[in-house]
Every structure is written in C-alpha cells, then in structure tokens.
Design an enzyme around this catalytic site. Sequence first.
Site, PDB file in Angstrom:
ATOM      1  N   ASP A  38     -41.769  84.937  62.351  1.00  0.00           N
ATOM      2  CA  ASP A  38     -41.724  84.710  63.802  1.00  0.00           C
ATOM      3  C   ASP A  38     -40.412  84.111  64.306  1.00  0.00           C
ATOM      4  O   ASP A  38     -40.346  83.621  65.432  1.00  0.00           O
ATOM      5  CB  ASP A  38     -42.868  83.767  64.243  1.00  0.00           C
ATOM      6  CG  ASP A  38     -44.225  84.447  64.141  1.00  0.00           C
ATOM      7  OD1 ASP A  38     -44.238  85.682  64.048  1.00  0.00           O
ATOM      8  OD2 ASP A  38     -45.233  83.739  64.154  1.00  0.00           O
ATOM      9  N   HIS A 251     -14.008  80.960  50.013  1.00  0.00           N
ATOM     10  CA  HIS A 251     -15.147  81.143  50.931  1.00  0.00           C
ATOM     11  C   HIS A 251     -16.126  79.980  50.886  1.00  0.00           C
ATOM     12  O   HIS A 251     -17.322  80.158  51.068  1.00  0.00           O
ATOM     13  CB  HIS A 251     -15.869  82.470  50.627  1.00  0.00           C
ATOM     14  CG  HIS A 251     -15.093  83.662  51.081  1.00  0.00           C
ATOM     15  ND1 HIS A 251     -15.405  84.953  50.730  1.00  0.00           N
ATOM     16  CD2 HIS A 251     -13.989  83.751  51.859  1.00  0.00           C
ATOM     17  CE1 HIS A 251     -14.532  85.775  51.284  1.00  0.00           C
ATOM     18  NE2 HIS A 251     -13.657  85.068  51.973  1.00  0.00           N
ATOM     19  N   ASP A 268     -11.469  75.787  58.353  1.00  0.00           N
ATOM     20  CA  ASP A 268     -11.244  77.136  58.875  1.00  0.00           C
ATOM     21  C   ASP A 268     -12.440  77.428  59.774  1.00  0.00           C
ATOM     22  O   ASP A 268     -13.548  77.667  59.279  1.00  0.00           O
ATOM     23  CB  ASP A 268     -11.154  78.128  57.705  1.00  0.00           C
ATOM     24  CG  ASP A 268     -10.864  79.556  58.164  1.00  0.00           C
ATOM     25  OD1 ASP A 268     -10.995  79.837  59.372  1.00  0.00           O
ATOM     26  OD2 ASP A 268     -10.517  80.395  57.302  1.00  0.00           O
ATOM     27  N   ASP A 279      -9.916  82.155  65.330  1.00  0.00           N
ATOM     28  CA  ASP A 279      -9.918  81.945  63.877  1.00  0.00           C
ATOM     29  C   ASP A 279      -8.744  81.022  63.530  1.00  0.00           C
ATOM     30  O   ASP A 279      -7.602  81.467  63.480  1.00  0.00           O
ATOM     31  CB  ASP A 279      -9.772  83.325  63.203  1.00  0.00           C
ATOM     32  CG  ASP A 279      -9.850  83.271  61.695  1.00  0.00           C
ATOM     33  OD1 ASP A 279     -10.122  82.190  61.143  1.00  0.00           O
ATOM     34  OD2 ASP A 279      -9.644  84.327  61.057  1.00  0.00           O
ATOM     35  N   HIS A 362      -4.563  85.852  48.745  1.00  0.00           N
ATOM     36  CA  HIS A 362      -5.106  86.661  49.848  1.00  0.00           C
ATOM     37  C   HIS A 362      -3.989  87.172  50.744  1.00  0.00           C
ATOM     38  O   HIS A 362      -2.831  86.814  50.584  1.00  0.00           O
ATOM     39  CB  HIS A 362      -6.158  85.884  50.644  1.00  0.00           C
ATOM     40  CG  HIS A 362      -5.674  84.600  51.270  1.00  0.00           C
ATOM     41  ND1 HIS A 362      -4.897  84.565  52.400  1.00  0.00           N
ATOM     42  CD2 HIS A 362      -5.850  83.301  50.919  1.00  0.00           C
ATOM     43  CE1 HIS A 362      -4.638  83.313  52.731  1.00  0.00           C
ATOM     44  NE2 HIS A 362      -5.200  82.518  51.837  1.00  0.00           N
ATOM     45  N   HIS A 366      -5.141  89.511  59.421  1.00  0.00           N
ATOM     46  CA  HIS A 366      -6.056  90.628  59.692  1.00  0.00           C
ATOM     47  C   HIS A 366      -6.114  90.789  61.202  1.00  0.00           C
ATOM     48  O   HIS A 366      -5.792  89.864  61.961  1.00  0.00           O
ATOM     49  CB  HIS A 366      -7.453  90.329  59.116  1.00  0.00           C
ATOM     50  CG  HIS A 366      -7.993  88.967  59.487  1.00  0.00           C
ATOM     51  ND1 HIS A 366      -8.598  88.702  60.693  1.00  0.00           N
ATOM     52  CD2 HIS A 366      -7.983  87.778  58.818  1.00  0.00           C
ATOM     53  CE1 HIS A 366      -8.960  87.423  60.741  1.00  0.00           C
ATOM     54  NE2 HIS A 366      -8.579  86.823  59.618  1.00  0.00           N
ATOM     55  N   HIS A 373     -12.793  89.694  61.775  1.00  0.00           N
ATOM     56  CA  HIS A 373     -11.995  90.695  61.042  1.00  0.00           C
ATOM     57  C   HIS A 373     -12.187  91.978  61.837  1.00  0.00           C
ATOM     58  O   HIS A 373     -13.127  92.730  61.601  1.00  0.00           O
ATOM     59  CB  HIS A 373     -12.493  90.859  59.606  1.00  0.00           C
ATOM     60  CG  HIS A 373     -12.166  89.669  58.736  1.00  0.00           C
ATOM     61  ND1 HIS A 373     -12.360  89.646  57.388  1.00  0.00           N
ATOM     62  CD2 HIS A 373     -11.626  88.451  59.033  1.00  0.00           C
ATOM     63  CE1 HIS A 373     -11.985  88.469  56.895  1.00  0.00           C
ATOM     64  NE2 HIS A 373     -11.537  87.730  57.874  1.00  0.00           N
ATOM     65  N   GLU A 413      -1.917  83.577  58.367  1.00  0.00           N
ATOM     66  CA  GLU A 413      -2.620  82.537  57.622  1.00  0.00           C
ATOM     67  C   GLU A 413      -2.213  82.411  56.157  1.00  0.00           C
ATOM     68  O   GLU A 413      -3.003  82.676  55.258  1.00  0.00           O
ATOM     69  CB  GLU A 413      -4.125  82.759  57.729  1.00  0.00           C
ATOM     70  CG  GLU A 413      -4.610  84.170  57.438  1.00  0.00           C
ATOM     71  CD  GLU A 413      -6.146  84.285  57.510  1.00  0.00           C
ATOM     72  OE1 GLU A 413      -6.814  83.498  56.830  1.00  0.00           O
ATOM     73  OE2 GLU A 413      -6.649  85.153  58.240  1.00  0.00           O
ATOM     74  N   TYR A 417      -3.160  77.431  46.877  1.00  0.00           N
ATOM     75  CA  TYR A 417      -4.368  76.834  46.282  1.00  0.00           C
ATOM     76  C   TYR A 417      -4.073  76.574  44.812  1.00  0.00           C
ATOM     77  O   TYR A 417      -3.817  77.519  44.053  1.00  0.00           O
ATOM     78  CB  TYR A 417      -5.554  77.796  46.427  1.00  0.00           C
ATOM     79  CG  TYR A 417      -5.638  78.361  47.827  1.00  0.00           C
ATOM     80  CD1 TYR A 417      -6.316  77.690  48.836  1.00  0.00           C
ATOM     81  CD2 TYR A 417      -4.959  79.554  48.160  1.00  0.00           C
ATOM     82  CE1 TYR A 417      -6.347  78.194  50.135  1.00  0.00           C
ATOM     83  CE2 TYR A 417      -4.974  80.059  49.451  1.00  0.00           C
ATOM     84  CZ  TYR A 417      -5.670  79.377  50.441  1.00  0.00           C
ATOM     85  OH  TYR A 417      -5.686  79.874  51.722  1.00  0.00           O
ATOM     86  N   ARG A 434      -4.195  75.822  53.783  1.00  0.00           N
ATOM     87  CA  ARG A 434      -3.993  77.057  54.552  1.00  0.00           C
ATOM     88  C   ARG A 434      -3.699  76.641  55.980  1.00  0.00           C
ATOM     89  O   ARG A 434      -4.236  75.636  56.460  1.00  0.00           O
ATOM     90  CB  ARG A 434      -5.228  77.960  54.491  1.00  0.00           C
ATOM     91  CG  ARG A 434      -5.095  79.234  55.322  1.00  0.00           C
ATOM     92  CD  ARG A 434      -6.127  80.319  54.996  1.00  0.00           C
ATOM     93  NE  ARG A 434      -7.496  79.952  55.282  1.00  0.00           N
ATOM     94  CZ  ARG A 434      -8.389  79.598  54.373  1.00  0.00           C
ATOM     95  NH1 ARG A 434      -8.063  79.554  53.100  1.00  0.00           N
ATOM     96  NH2 ARG A 434      -9.618  79.270  54.724  1.00  0.00           N
ATOM     97  N   GLU A 436      -3.544  78.566  59.745  1.00  0.00           N
ATOM     98  CA  GLU A 436      -3.871  79.862  60.363  1.00  0.00           C
ATOM     99  C   GLU A 436      -3.849  79.773  61.881  1.00  0.00           C
ATOM    100  O   GLU A 436      -4.458  78.881  62.469  1.00  0.00           O
ATOM    101  CB  GLU A 436      -5.273  80.310  59.903  1.00  0.00           C
ATOM    102  CG  GLU A 436      -5.783  81.554  60.612  1.00  0.00           C
ATOM    103  CD  GLU A 436      -7.099  82.071  60.043  1.00  0.00           C
ATOM    104  OE1 GLU A 436      -7.891  81.265  59.523  1.00  0.00           O
ATOM    105  OE2 GLU A 436      -7.318  83.298  60.123  1.00  0.00           O
TER     106      GLU A 436
HETATM  107  N1  GLY Z   1     -12.089  82.813  58.727  1.00  0.00           N
HETATM  108  C1  GLY Z   1     -11.967  84.044  58.102  1.00  0.00           C
HETATM  109  C2  GLY Z   1     -10.581  84.366  57.824  1.00  0.00           C
HETATM  110  O1  GLY Z   1      -9.719  83.517  57.943  1.00  0.00           O
HETATM  111  O2  GLY Z   1     -10.251  85.480  57.554  1.00  0.00           O
HETATM  112 MN    MN Z   2      -8.528  84.720  59.335  1.00  0.00          MN
HETATM  113 MN    MN Z   3      -9.939  81.786  59.165  1.00  0.00          MN
END
Ligand code: GLY
Ligand code: MN
Ligand code: MN
Length: 466
Positions: A38, A251, A268, A279, A362, A366, A373, A413, A417, A434, A436
């Site tokens: 529910d 993540h 983040d 973001d 990474h 993006h 994304h 970004e 690490y 990071r 960003e």
């Molecule tokens: N927060 C997701 C990224 O930075 O791509």
């Molecule tokens: Mn991002």
């Molecule tokens: Mn991000």
Amino acid sequence: MTQTDYQKRRALVAKTLKAAGGGIALLPTAPEAPRNRDSDYPYRHDSYFYYLTGFTEPGSWLTIDSAGKTTLFCRPKDLEREIWDGIRLGPKAAVAQLGVDEAFSVDELDARMPLLLSNQAAVWFPFATHKGLETQVDGWLGKVRARIRYGAECPQSQHDLCRVLDEMRLIKDAHEIAILRRAGSISAGAHIRAMQTSAAMLRKPVKGAAHVVPREYHLEAELLHEFRRHGSQYPAYTSIVAAGANACVLHYRAGDTELKSGDLCLIDAGCELEGYASDITRTFPANGKFTPAQRTLYDIVLAAQVAAIKVTKPGKRFTDPHDAATRVLAQGMLDIGLLDKKKHGSVDDVLQSGAYRQFYMHRTGHWMGMDVHDCGDYTEPGSKPRQERDPLGEMVMKKPPRILRAGMVLTIEPGIYVRPAKGVPKEFWNIGIRIEDDALVTAKGCELMTRGVPVTADEIEALMRG
Ligand code: GLY
Ligand code: MN
Ligand code: MN
C-alpha cells in the site's frame, strides 16, 4: 513555460518524423512503483514525456503523428479515487490545458492505439526504456494487421524515438536554463549549510551542554532540509555524504559514520527542481581546517578542475575537459609521489599507461538536464568512426567525441581517491576528494551554475570558521 513551448517541441518531433518518411510517435510516462504494501515510491514522471507535455500524472500516454496531430491518454476523472489520491486532470480538461488535439481516457488505450497506428508509414517509440512496451506495440500492430482486409495498412518499420528526443534535449532552451540555474543555486546553499553544520557540531561542546556525536546523516538531513524548503520536489539522486575513508567508495551513500576531527567529508548531492537536476560535489575538512596532506591533494584536484573548465567551450570536444583534468592529476601524482617517477616515467608515460587510474578511475563529466546523467550522444552524430586504442590496449572503431555547443550542460568533476597500498605514501591513505560543478556551455566559454558554494580551500576554511 508557456503551453506553446511544449507545442513547439511536439511540432518539431512531427517535423522530424515527416523528414524521415512519416509515421507516428508514441510515448508513455513512467509507471508507479510499489515500495511495500500500500505504499509507493514517490512518483516521478518520465523525462521524455514531461519534456513534450509538462504533464506529471501517472498513467498517461502521448502520440504525435507526422502531420502534427497530437493525442493524449490520461486517467479518467474518478471521484472515489480522487478522494484518496488527489485531483486528476481528466481527458476533457487536458485538451485545453495541455494544448493537445484530442484526449481520451487511458482505459481506451488498447482500443484506440491500433486505429492511430493504422495507415502510418512507421511507428516511433523509445526503445529499451519502458519494460514491456515492445510487447504492447506488437500487440497493437497485430490488431492493425488483422484489419488489413478492411483496407488498413500496417506500419512498415519501427524506429527509436529516443534518438529524436535525445538530440532535442541535449541543447537546453532558455526556460530549462533558468530552472537549472535555480536548482544549482539551491544545491549550492545546501552544501554551505552542510559545511557550516559540520563545523558547528565539531566545535568544542559548551560545558554542561549535551554533546551529539556528529554523523553523516546529520549533514544529509541539512541537505534535504535546504532542498525542500526552497521548493525542490526531491533530491536529483541519492545523496553521498562520505566521512573519511568512505570517500574512496565512489557510490557510497550517507550512512552513520562519525565525522571525526582531522578527517575530510565528501558530499555529492543536488536537488531536483521542477523536473531538472543539479549535481554538486564538495570535499571539506569536518572540523573546518585542512591538514597539509589533505590540502596538497585538494589543490591538485582543484587545479585539474580549473584546467577542465578552461576547455569547456564551443568547438571543443566532450573529452577535452577530461583530458585536461587527467593531465593535471597525473602530473600532481608524480610530483607528490603517489606515482613513483622512477617506475612510471613522465606525465605523458602515465597518461599513455593509464597508471593514474589507480587514483582516478572515473570520467570527468556527463551531460546533465532533466536526468542527472542526462541523455545525448557522446559522439559526434554523422561523423565517421576511426580506429583508436581503448583503455585495455585493444584497437576499436570509435566515432570522434561530441563537439561542445552553446546550450549543452555538463558536469566537471575530477577527483583523487587514495586507498592504502604498498608504495603509496601513508600520509595520503584513505583520502578521497572530488570537486564537481555544473557547466552551461555559452557562446564563448562556460557558465558554472553551482558556484554559490565556495570551492577553494581558503574559502571553504573561511566559511567554516564563520
Ligand atoms: N552524482 C552522480 C554523479 O556525480 O555523477
Ligand atoms: Mn556528476
Ligand atoms: Mn555528483
């Protein structure tokens, strides 16, 4: 957004279909998703559907044919359901409110869709995005085929509607840019609030006052509070609040780890506002003061971001910011001994071998828009594939990266690490950083829409002292 703007987008879809030989496009919104008995997950419309209608009710469908006729299916008025779940627009009001040519109850979808598909050259729908949609379309086409002896013609081909809509969504219009700027500004304020809360919670407790152990979720709560109090409907994605070594888990989500004096905290997080994302990542000392080792790494990541920002402008390729950032990061890694010069050679050797990936694994950005994304081809449409070496050394055929144009929005970004490992100086172990920001490509360069929150180490320390 005036209704005519949505109508203009739909007209452009019709025109594109016409130029491609004609046909009809069909598009459902997102389904509701049960969370437990529910109780549903908060409802979020489908971004493509919203882009063409501005309509956020579940159970809706849109068709656009190449002659420009638009048909909407939506939930019928139902007093009993509206008492429980809220007002429904209903098909009658939808025509005027959404500016479509006709609207029907979604209960009529299966009966009407074969009629809409009859005598159309082709059918366009989003491929591989809606579970079961292909089967549904097959079913409707089967009904059209069954009517061939009565003179109906069945569409001869199927095309991916995403290709049409992705190209449109990649270039943001003035209305979208205005919302993205507001979303960026709210999220920047939320990061400021989280930094200030961290500093305040780590200050020496006043004698006699109850002491609360500061934890990641305390900062997450501040972010959510700030998003919501400015009208954001949801976070654009699950917030990352990572204390200390947690920052090295890309993540990681906000958990209950204690924020300790001497540790960094990586956040983040970004809000979604009126269907558009933001973001932002900032990394700051939990107590407001960087240690020398943290500061050294921080300044390298910031220099990498500055280098990437410089090449985020029309005419550059999507990969240019990544390449610029990676060069600065790799040089920094050699300078401070994260990578041993004797073993890894020059910065060009490190870029060639990919040794920097031990600490930076990474991409630097993006597309961003309605989806954090966002959709859009990362290679240049219409260009010829060329031979390239992939990260594993294999030769592959690749199209050249996308050329940046004004109106595109992307994140920048870079990060570093450092997991504990042999040969890595101990002073840097377990530091994850990071930075960003969200960039709008402008006529001459780019505009950072998220710089309401400080980014240099000095500015961050000043803010947290304040
Ligand atoms: N927060 C997701 C990224 O930075 O791509
Ligand atoms: Mn991002
Ligand atoms: Mn991000």
